[in-house]
Motif scaffolding. Structure first.
Motif, PDB file in Angstrom:
ATOM      1  N   GLY A  21       0.904  -1.021  -0.020  1.00 22.01           N
ATOM      2  CA  GLY A  21      -0.118  -0.073   0.002  1.00 22.01           C
ATOM      3  C   GLY A  21       0.763   1.313  -0.086  1.00 22.01           C
ATOM      4  N   LEU A  22       2.292   1.259  -0.555  1.00 22.65           N
ATOM      5  CA  LEU A  22       2.999   2.384  -0.572  1.00 22.65           C
ATOM      6  C   LEU A  22       2.964   2.941  -1.927  1.00 22.65           C
ATOM      7  CD1 LEU A  22       6.013   0.591   1.308  1.00 22.65           C
ATOM      8  CD2 LEU A  22       4.230   2.415   2.175  1.00 22.65           C
ATOM      9  N   SER A  23       3.229   4.326  -1.898  1.00 23.20           N
ATOM     10  CA  SER A  23       3.650   4.993  -3.217  1.00 23.20           C
ATOM     11  C   SER A  23       4.906   4.840  -3.274  1.00 23.20           C
ATOM     12  CB  SER A  23       3.312   6.453  -2.930  1.00 23.20           C
ATOM     13  OG  SER A  23       4.111   7.069  -2.020  1.00 23.20           O
ATOM     14  N   ILE A  24       5.719   5.501  -4.527  1.00 18.47           N
ATOM     15  CA  ILE A  24       6.941   5.667  -5.001  1.00 18.47           C
ATOM     16  C   ILE A  24       7.650   6.389  -3.757  1.00 18.47           C
ATOM     17  CG2 ILE A  24       8.714   6.238  -6.322  1.00 18.47           C
ATOM     18  CD1 ILE A  24       7.004   5.038  -8.672  1.00 18.47           C
ATOM     19  N   VAL A  25       6.986   7.508  -3.381  1.00 18.28           N
ATOM     20  CA  VAL A  25       7.512   8.360  -2.455  1.00 18.28           C
ATOM     21  C   VAL A  25       7.646   7.786  -0.970  1.00 18.28           C
ATOM     22  CG1 VAL A  25       7.285  10.581  -1.266  1.00 18.28           C
ATOM     23  CG2 VAL A  25       6.807  10.331  -3.541  1.00 18.28           C
ATOM     24  N   ARG A  35      13.338   8.622  -4.814  1.00 16.75           N
ATOM     25  CA  ARG A  35      12.133   8.441  -5.504  1.00 16.75           C
ATOM     26  C   ARG A  35      12.638   7.778  -6.841  1.00 16.75           C
ATOM     27  NH1 ARG A  35       9.982  10.043  -9.865  1.00 16.75           N
ATOM     28  NH2 ARG A  35      11.338  11.878  -9.832  1.00 16.75           N
ATOM     29  N   GLN A  36      13.805   8.526  -7.502  1.00 20.72           N
ATOM     30  CA  GLN A  36      14.135   8.245  -8.804  1.00 20.72           C
ATOM     31  C   GLN A  36      15.011   6.749  -8.681  1.00 20.72           C
ATOM     32  OE1 GLN A  36      13.733   9.637 -11.790  1.00 20.72           O
ATOM     33  NE2 GLN A  36      14.395   7.857 -12.557  1.00 20.72           N
ATOM     34  N   THR A  37      15.500   6.385  -7.552  1.00 21.42           N
ATOM     35  CA  THR A  37      16.181   5.072  -7.369  1.00 21.42           C
ATOM     36  C   THR A  37      14.942   3.986  -7.295  1.00 21.42           C
ATOM     37  OG1 THR A  37      17.985   6.036  -6.180  1.00 21.42           O
ATOM     38  CG2 THR A  37      17.566   3.589  -5.821  1.00 21.42           C
ATOM     39  N   HIS A  39      11.813   4.322  -8.854  1.00 24.86           N
ATOM     40  CA  HIS A  39      11.435   3.975  -9.949  1.00 24.86           C
ATOM     41  C   HIS A  39      12.650   3.392 -11.050  1.00 24.86           C
ATOM     42  CE1 HIS A  39       9.864   5.316 -13.876  1.00 24.86           C
ATOM     43  NE2 HIS A  39      10.869   5.640 -14.339  1.00 24.86           N
ATOM     44  N   ASN A  40      13.859   3.623 -10.858  1.00 29.26           N
ATOM     45  CA  ASN A  40      14.705   2.603 -11.505  1.00 29.26           C
ATOM     46  C   ASN A  40      14.490   1.445 -11.295  1.00 29.26           C
ATOM     47  OD1 ASN A  40      15.653   5.143 -12.933  1.00 29.26           O
ATOM     48  ND2 ASN A  40      17.306   5.187 -11.272  1.00 29.26           N
ATOM     49  N   TRP A  41      14.450   0.899 -10.095  1.00 32.34           N
ATOM     50  CA  TRP A  41      14.455  -0.402  -9.709  1.00 32.34           C
ATOM     51  C   TRP A  41      13.259  -1.003 -10.432  1.00 32.34           C
ATOM     52  CZ3 TRP A  41      14.879   0.597  -3.705  1.00 32.34           C
ATOM     53  CH2 TRP A  41      16.296   0.676  -3.467  1.00 32.34           C
ATOM     54  N   GLU A  42      11.962  -0.297 -10.410  1.00 30.22           N
ATOM     55  CA  GLU A  42      10.697  -0.848 -10.809  1.00 30.22           C
ATOM     56  C   GLU A  42      10.873  -0.839 -12.325  1.00 30.22           C
ATOM     57  OE1 GLU A  42       7.633   1.152  -8.947  1.00 30.22           O
ATOM     58  OE2 GLU A  42       8.002   0.366  -7.076  1.00 30.22           O
TER      59      GLU A  42
END
Length: 71
Positions: A21-25, A35-37, A39-42
């Motif tokens: 239930g988490l946002s990227i932030v 947040r970018q890290t 995103h890069n993993w996902e």
């Protein structure tokens, strides 16, 4: 240089985050990264370090137990 986890797919990282239930932030705050890290993993742009995967497992398992404790 760290040890990378090659067996986990980027979609599995995203699914783990969403299940918790988490946002990227929020995930970035928990993981202590940007947040970018996350995103890069996902997105598969950068593999996740084994130590980060283990930390994510521990933190998200606690979060999932908390979220579903009332069920």
């Amino acid at each position: 240089m760290g040890c990378y986890v090659h067996t986990i797919k980027p979609t599995q990282i995203k699914q783990a985050r969403l299940t918790a239930g988490l946002s990227i932030v929020s995930m970035a705050k928990i993981m202590g990264c940007s947040r970018q890290t996350v995103h890069n993993w996902e997105s598969g742009k950068h593999p996740m370090l084994a130590r980060d995967f283990e930390y994510m497992e521990m933190k998200l398992a606690l979060r999932v137990r908390y979220v579903y404790a009332d069920f």
